[in-house]
Design a protein around this motif. Structure first.
Motif, mmCIF file in Angstrom:
data_model
loop_
_atom_site.group_PDB
_atom_site.id
_atom_site.type_symbol
_atom_site.label_atom_id
_atom_site.label_comp_id
_atom_site.label_asym_id
_atom_site.label_seq_id
_atom_site.Cartn_x
_atom_site.Cartn_y
_atom_site.Cartn_z
ATOM 1 N N UNK A 86 -98.224 -15.751 -60.641
ATOM 2 C CA UNK A 86 -97.575 -15.571 -61.446
ATOM 3 C C UNK A 86 -97.149 -14.128 -62.460
ATOM 4 N N UNK A 87 -98.662 -13.085 -61.631
ATOM 5 C CA UNK A 87 -98.506 -11.866 -61.634
ATOM 6 C C UNK A 87 -97.274 -11.337 -60.254
ATOM 7 N N UNK A 114 -82.475 -21.899 -54.922
ATOM 8 C CA UNK A 114 -82.654 -21.094 -53.681
ATOM 9 C C UNK A 114 -84.578 -20.733 -53.753
ATOM 10 N N UNK A 115 -84.462 -19.755 -55.047
ATOM 11 C CA UNK A 115 -85.354 -19.347 -55.508
ATOM 12 C C UNK A 115 -86.761 -19.999 -56.168
ATOM 13 N N UNK A 116 -86.229 -21.122 -56.985
ATOM 14 C CA UNK A 116 -86.678 -22.166 -56.722
ATOM 15 C C UNK A 116 -87.118 -23.084 -55.912
ATOM 16 N N UNK A 117 -86.417 -23.333 -55.100
ATOM 17 C CA UNK A 117 -86.901 -24.131 -54.110
ATOM 18 C C UNK A 117 -88.553 -23.334 -53.691
ATOM 19 N N UNK A 118 -87.844 -22.342 -52.983
ATOM 20 C CA UNK A 118 -89.045 -21.573 -52.657
ATOM 21 C C UNK A 118 -90.514 -21.176 -53.361
ATOM 22 N N UNK A 133 -93.109 -24.982 -63.643
ATOM 23 C CA UNK A 133 -92.487 -25.703 -62.727
ATOM 24 C C UNK A 133 -93.060 -26.716 -62.960
ATOM 25 N N UNK A 134 -94.973 -27.013 -62.550
ATOM 26 C CA UNK A 134 -95.705 -27.833 -62.067
ATOM 27 C C UNK A 134 -95.057 -28.970 -63.456
ATOM 28 N N UNK A 135 -95.228 -28.292 -64.433
ATOM 29 C CA UNK A 135 -94.876 -29.305 -65.689
ATOM 30 C C UNK A 135 -93.553 -30.076 -65.452
ATOM 31 N N UNK A 150 -92.403 -24.176 -52.581
ATOM 32 C CA UNK A 150 -93.233 -24.564 -51.638
ATOM 33 C C UNK A 150 -93.984 -23.631 -51.394
ATOM 34 N N UNK A 151 -94.162 -22.655 -51.892
ATOM 35 C CA UNK A 151 -95.583 -22.191 -52.915
ATOM 36 C C UNK A 151 -96.919 -23.182 -53.440
ATOM 37 N N UNK A 152 -96.220 -23.647 -53.848
ATOM 38 C CA UNK A 152 -97.679 -24.744 -54.888
ATOM 39 C C UNK A 152 -97.194 -26.010 -53.920
ATOM 40 N N UNK A 153 -96.624 -25.976 -52.652
ATOM 41 C CA UNK A 153 -96.608 -27.531 -51.475
ATOM 42 C C UNK A 153 -98.030 -26.920 -50.929
ATOM 43 N N UNK A 154 -97.599 -25.783 -50.351
ATOM 44 C CA UNK A 154 -99.184 -25.430 -50.381
ATOM 45 C C UNK A 154 -99.945 -25.545 -50.539
ATOM 46 N N UNK A 155 -100.281 -25.300 -51.674
ATOM 47 C CA UNK A 155 -101.592 -25.244 -52.696
ATOM 48 C C UNK A 155 -102.124 -26.691 -53.015
#
Length: 264
Positions: free
Chosen positions: A119-120, A155-159, A131-133, A162-167
């Protein structure tokens, strides 16, 4: 390095172990592991080759219908060198195991700290919990529709997803997303009571390679797993609007990989 779904399935099955590309310089190195829809694909070799010296065996190992077809595919961008890339299936995506690993309190605290850092560092502002919610409340909804709900570019949203998917917090569906058990635990940690959710579908998910039209058609028929697909004949599936020959072929491949088959 882009690889078509049918080729990925063949690499996993061991019937394809080569790819050929025209690149100014190699874009992968030996040992590179690529996350794909079938799991990890590892680069086992990279070497420059002369197209004129390619053989029929090269075409067969690359999944090309013929040597002529392989050479024709490499005719574009002929000013760039041609490269022979060795490929091998390297096992399931480790994120699959991570997604099902429900974190304890210490792990949740660590994940939340990681989300705070994401976020920061974002020009958009705090987006991770939002986004998780959003995904939790709108499972299997198209990414453009989700992005529109929060006023973001797709595209920004999907990117960011993907960061959440990595976690290990989200998983991609043929259409839209779903929180993983790990992601649900993180979301619930911020609520007064755990959220009530629909039971997770049991069975083998439909392959993403069948495409959105076929996925929508199957969902409308109440078919969301390969086990349910196995109750249908190819003729019944082909009669569904959106289920074309390519989708049928992908379904057949996925059924065979899971020791299933179309109904007769």
């Amino acid at each position: 390095m882009m690889i078509r779904p049918a080729e990925l399935a063949a690499i996993r099955a061991g019937t394809i172990d080569l790819a050929f590309r025209r690149w100014a310089r190699p874009r992968v190195v030996v040992g590179t592991r690529m996350r794909t829809g079938v799991g990890l694909i590892e680069v086992t070799s990279v070497e420059e080759v002369s197209v004129s010296r390619l053989k029929a065996e090269d075409a067969r190992r690359a999944g090309a219908p013929s040597l002529a077809a392989l050479k024709e595919a490499l005719a574009a961008r002929s000013s760039d060198p041609a490269w022979r890339i060795g490929l091998a299936y390297a096992g399931p995506d480790p994120r699959e195991a991570l997604r099902s690993a429900v974190p304890d309190a210490d792990e949740i605290a660590s994940i939340l700290a990681r989300l705070d850092r994401l976020d920061a560092s974002s020009s958009y502002g705090a987006w991770t919990r939002e986004t998780l919610d959003l995904i939790d409340l709108n499972p299997a909804v198209r990414a453009p529709d989700l992005a529109a709900q929060v006023g973001r570019e797709t595209q920004d949203f999907k990117k960011d997803v993907r960061k959440l998917k990595e976690l290990g917090l989200t998983e991609s569906l043929a259409i839209g997303y779903l929180l993983s058990p790990r992601g649900e635990a993180v979301v619930d940690a911020g609520l007064a009571e755990p959220r009530v959710r629909a039971p997770r579908a049991t069975g083998t998910p439909l392959p993403r390679s069948i495409g959105a039209p076929a996925t929508r058609a199957l969902r409308e028929a109440g078919v969301t797993t390969l086990e349910q697909v196995a109750a249908y004949s190819e003729e019944r599936l082909a009669a569904m609007h959106g289920v074309g020959p390519i989708a049928l072929a992908r379904l057949g491949e996925a059924l065979a990989e899971n020791d299933l088959a179309f109904a007769t």
